[in-house]
Design a protein around this motif. Structure first.
Motif, PDB file in Angstrom:
ATOM      1  N   ASP B 169      25.852  15.185  59.562  1.00  0.00           N
ATOM      2  CA  ASP B 169      27.075  15.503  60.297  1.00  0.00           C
ATOM      3  C   ASP B 169      27.040  14.664  61.572  1.00  0.00           C
ATOM      4  O   ASP B 169      26.135  14.829  62.402  1.00  0.00           O
ATOM      5  CB  ASP B 169      27.126  16.994  60.629  1.00  0.00           C
ATOM      6  CG  ASP B 169      28.358  17.321  61.464  1.00  0.00           C
ATOM      7  OD1 ASP B 169      29.484  17.159  60.950  1.00  0.00           O
ATOM      8  OD2 ASP B 169      28.189  17.697  62.643  1.00  0.00           O
ATOM      9  N   SER B 173      24.220  16.435  63.819  1.00  0.00           N
ATOM     10  CA  SER B 173      22.909  16.166  63.209  1.00  0.00           C
ATOM     11  C   SER B 173      21.956  15.591  64.249  1.00  0.00           C
ATOM     12  O   SER B 173      22.387  15.147  65.315  1.00  0.00           O
ATOM     13  CB  SER B 173      23.066  15.169  62.047  1.00  0.00           C
ATOM     14  OG  SER B 173      23.587  15.822  60.913  1.00  0.00           O
ATOM     15  N   THR B 248      33.982  25.200  64.881  1.00  0.00           N
ATOM     16  CA  THR B 248      32.602  24.961  65.292  1.00  0.00           C
ATOM     17  C   THR B 248      32.444  25.384  66.743  1.00  0.00           C
ATOM     18  O   THR B 248      33.403  25.487  67.480  1.00  0.00           O
ATOM     19  CB  THR B 248      32.237  23.469  65.155  1.00  0.00           C
ATOM     20  OG1 THR B 248      31.148  23.191  66.022  1.00  0.00           O
ATOM     21  CG2 THR B 248      33.379  22.575  65.588  1.00  0.00           C
TER      22      THR B 248
END
Lengths: 454, 454
Positions: B169, B173, B248
Motif C-alpha cells: 500500500d 506500507s 482510513t
C-alpha cells in the motif's frame, strides 16, 4: 544536512531553467519599484515610476463604475467556470465591444475570440504556435519592450528591428516606402539564413504614440501575404487616442476595419485587444485574440489552461465591456485627460529643454530624446549602450524610473519612453528628478573597479 | 481572396503549433460540458458532471464570506499591482495560513513563496525549469490527470507511472517497500536511457483520496535525495480530509511538517498549494510554490509575467487566507459535508453493486471499479483501452461525465474517478445515469464501419 549533497556550485535546474534564472534580477527590482511608488504624503521615499504604461488618470472612474454596479458574487463565480479560453458571456461582450468601437468590415463572432490572462501570455502563445525556435519576428524600431521578451521567453524567437530612413515616416509615408524598409530587413534575414514568420504591429504605436494610415496597413498586409508572414496587430491602445494642438491628425484605423481578406490570406491575420490600457485594468489580466485561423485557435486553446484569466476577472471585464452607454462618457473623459496630461508633460519638458518626438496623439507616452545627456564617450571601450545604462543608473539614484531605448530596439542610445498618464504632482516630481539626473555629471559607476580613478 | 493563397491543406503553424492543434478537440467538448451542466429545473437537458474536481458543497459559503466582507475595490486594485509573483500581502497571508494549518517544522517566509495563476501553470513552469525535454517524471499509478499533461504541454516531459505490487500500500506500507517500486521504475528508465528528474507526489492523493504516512514521506525524500531527483509535493487537498466510518485513519502530514532538511537537499524539495480545492476557488486562479531553491525561484519568477493571477483575485484570496477565526468553522463545515457526501455516494454505489476502492478519507472522489462493465474482448484487436473509451462513450450518451483510468495512468482499464462533492440531487441523478450506461450493452461504436455487423 542531507546524506547526499550535490556540489553547491552546480545548477540543479534544466538548461532552460538555468538560463531563465540568469536573466537580470527582475523579481527584486520590481518588488522595490512597485511596492514603493512615490507619494508626496504616504511614501515620500518612493520611486517616481514613469516607466510602467498604466493610465492612472481613469483608475478611480473604473473603480466607481464597478462599485455602482453593486455586483454580488455568487458561489458559481468562484469555481472553474466554462473553460479557460473565456466564458461565452465575456467573448460575446468583447465581440460586441469591438463591433461597436473598431468599426470592423464584418462583424466579429464570439466563436473567433480566445480570451487569455492578458496579451502578454497571448504573445507568448502566438510565438510558440506560429514560429519555430530561432525564427524571427519583424518589429518596427523602436518597439514595445514586451514583444521581444514575451516572444522569446519560451518560444526562443529573435526580434529583427526594422529601421526607417529619415525620409520615411512609418505611419504616413506612401506604403511602398514603408514596405521597402520591411523588405530590406526580410532580405537581410533571408541572406543570413533566418526565417521570418511573424510581423508584429502595434497600432496605436507604443512607444511612439501614433497611428498608421489605412494605406500603410494595407501595404503591410500585402507584404505579409506575399511572404506568408503572420501579421499580428496589437490594438490595445485603440481607444486612447487623444488630441492636443501639436498632435498628428491620423486617427486610429483598426486592421479589422479594412476589407482585409482582399489583401491577406485569412490564416495570416491576427488581432489582439485587452483591458489593460483603455480600461486601465492591467490587474484584471484580460487579453483577447481574434483570428479566423481555425488551426491556430485550436493550438492556442490547447495552451489556455496555463493562461486562464479567472472567473471573477471575467465577470468584472464583462461588466465593463457591456455597458455601451457608459463607454461614451468614459472614453471621452479618458481622451480629454490624456490630452491634458500630454500637454502638461510637454510644457514641463519644453521648460527643461528636453526634446521629444513630435506628433504623438495616442497612448500614455512621449518619446524623449536624452542623447545629449549621455556624456562623452570615455575611450575605455564604454559604448553608447553602456552610457545609456549609466544614465539609467543616474535616474535610479534620483529615484525616477523610465525605460531606455536599448530594450525597445532603438538604433541609437539615449531615447526613453516617458509615461505621462499620472497626476500632475507625480509628473512634475518626475521631471524635477529627471532634470537632476541629467545634470549629474556622468560617472564611471559601471566601469571596472581598476578604472575607477580615470 | 488574397492575391497569394498558400495551399489550403498545409498548416500555417509551427511544428509545436501544429502538434498542439492536433490534440483532441478540447475546446468544443469543454464548451458543451461546462456551459451545459445539468440542473433539474434550469437545465434538464444538461450533462451531469462527475468529472471536474470542484467542491460545490462550500461554494455558497465562500460567496457569503466575501459578501460579508463588503470589499470596496479601489482604483489601485485594477492596475498591474506589485509584481506577477504575488503581492506581499498575498504571500504573507499564504505563509501565515500554511504556518497555521500545515504545522511546518520551521515557519515559512513570504520571500520563499511564488504565487501564480493556479497550480496548473506552476506545474508547467516547474517542468520547464527543472527538466529538459524528454526527461521523465515519476508518478504513482493512478495519478492526477493534470500532472502528465501540464508537464508535457510545453516542457515535453514524459510520465513514468510507478506500479505497486498488490502486497504494497503506497500510503502506509513500510517505506522500503514503497520505495522499492520507485527504484524499480527508476532502474527501468535508466536502462532505457531515460533521465528521471522529478517525482511528483500528490498528498492527499488524487484520485485515491488517501494520505501518506510520515514514514513513507521520509522514505521518498531519501530516495529523491539519493538520486538527485526533484520532489514536488502537491498538497492542494490538505484541508479536505474528512472522515467516514469506512475511511482510513491516516491523517494528512505536510511534507513541510517533517524536519525535511535532514532527509533531502533543500534545493530538491518543492511544495505546492492553492485555493482551487480547499477553498473551492478554482476560478480565482491562485497557486503557490514554496521552495528554498533560490535559483529555481529566480527561474520561475522570470516566467511569472505569463502567469500573473491578477490584482482582484489576489485581494480576494488574501481576504480568504487572512481570516483565521473563520477558517475553523469553514473547514469544519467543509469536512463534515465532504464526509456526508462521500457516505451518500457510497450508499448509492453499494445499492447499484458498483465497487470502489476502500479507505478514502480526503478529497472529492471515489475510485470506482467498472472493469466488469467493459464488455467482452471482441477479437477485432479492440484492446481494453478501446473498451474503456466505448464505456466512456456510453456514459456520454447518457449525459454523465467521469474521467477514465487511461488518462490517469492506471495499469488496467475500467477505473473511473467519481466526484461526489455535489448536491445529493446531482449525485443521485449521476448514479442513475451511470447505471443506465453500464446496463447498455457494449456496442462497436468505435470499430471501423466495415465491422459494424460483428
Amino acid at each position: 544536512m542531507s546524506s547526499h549533497s550535490p556540489p553547491s556550485s552546480g545548477s540543479t535546474l534544466s538548461n532552460r531553467g538555468a538560463a531563465l534564472a540568469a536573466r537580470p534580477g527582475a523579481r527584486d527590482e520590481a518588488d522595490i519599484l512597485y511596492s514603493r511608488n512615490w507619494d508626496l504624503v504616504t511614501n515620500p521615499e518612493g520611486v517616481v515610476n514613469l516607466g510602467t504604461a498604466e493610465n492612472r488618470l481613469i483608475l478611480d472612474d473604473v473603480a466607481e463604475f464597478i462599485a455602482e454596479k453593486k455586483i454580488k458574487f455568487e458561489g458559481a463565480d468562484f469555481d472553474y467556470g466554462e473553460g479557460p479560453w473565456g466564458s461565452l458571456r465575456l467573448r460575446t461582450a468583447m465581440a460586441k465591444f469591438i463591433n461597436a468601437h473598431f468599426h470592423p468590415h464584418s462583424h466579429l463572432s464570439p466563436s473567433n475570440l480566445t480570451v487569455s490572462s492578458g496579451c502578454t501570455s497571448l504573445l507568448s502563445t502566438l510565438a510558440l504556435t506560429l514560429a519555430n525556435p530561432n525564427d524571427a519576428i519583424l518589429l518596427s524600431s523602436p518597439s514595445y519592450i514586451g514583444f521581444p521578451s514575451d516572444m522569446s521567453l519560451l518560444a526562443g524567437l529573435q526580434p529583427i528591428y526594422v529601421r526607417f530612413p529619415s525620409s520615411v515616416d512609418q505611419f504616413t509615408s506612401p506604403p511602398d516606402a514603408v514596405v521597402a524598409a520591411y523588405s530590406a530587413a526580410l532580405k537581410h534575414a533571408s541572406d543570413t539564413g533566418v526565417a521570418v514568420k511573424i510581423l508584429v504591429l502595434c497600432n496605436p504605436h507604443n512607444p511612439l504614440g501614433r497611428c498608421y494610415t489605412k494605406e500603410v496597413l494595407v501595404g503591410i498586409m500585402q507584404f505579409c501575404d506575399r511572404h506568408e508572414i503572420h501579421l499580428v496587430v496589437d490594438e490595445i491602445y485603440a481607444l486612447s487616442v487623444y488630441s492636443t494642438p501639436s498632435a498628428t491628425d491620423v486617427p486610429f484605423t483598426s486592421v479589422l476595419a479594412v476589407d482585409w481578406a482582399k489583401y491577406i490570406d485569412e490564416n495570416h491575420l491576427h488581432q489582439l485587444y485587452g483591458l489593460s490600457k483603455d480600461f486601465a485594468c492591467g490587474g484584471l489580466r484580460i487579453g483577447s485574440l481574434y483570428t479566423r485561423n481555425v488551426e491556430l485557435q485550436c493550438a492556442v486553446s490547447s495552451l489556455s489552461v496555463l493562461h486562464h484569466s479567472g472567473t471573477i476577472p471575467s465577470l468584472l471585464a464583462s461588466t465593463l465591456l457591456e455597458d455601451t452607454a457608459w463607454h461614451d462618457s468614459f472614453f471621452a473623459t479618458s481622451r480629454e485627460r490624456l490630452g491634458r496630461a500630454a500637454a502638461f508633460a510637454k510644457e514641463l519638458l519644453d521648460k527643461a529643454a528636453i526634446p521629444y518626438a513630435p506628433g504623438a496623439n495616442a497612448g500614455f507616452f512621449l518619446w524623449v530624446d536624452l542623447r545629449r545627456w549621455l556624456g562623452e564617450k570615455d575611450g575605455d571601450g564604454g559604448d553608447e549602450w553602456a552610457r545609456e545604462e549609466a544614465l539609467s543608473a543616474r535616474m535610479a539614484t534620483e529615484k525616477v524610473f523610465m525605460i531606455g531605448g536599448r530594450a525597445q530596439g532603438t538604433e541609437e542610445a539615449g531615447w526613453y519612453r516617458f509615461i505621462f498618464s499620472r497626476s500632475e504632482v507625480v509628473v512634475r516630481e518626475g521631471v524635477n528628478r529627471l532634470v537632476r539626473a541629467l545634470n549629474a555629471s556622468p560617472d564611471r559607476c559601471n566601469a571596472p573597479v581598476s578604472k575607477s580613478g580615470d
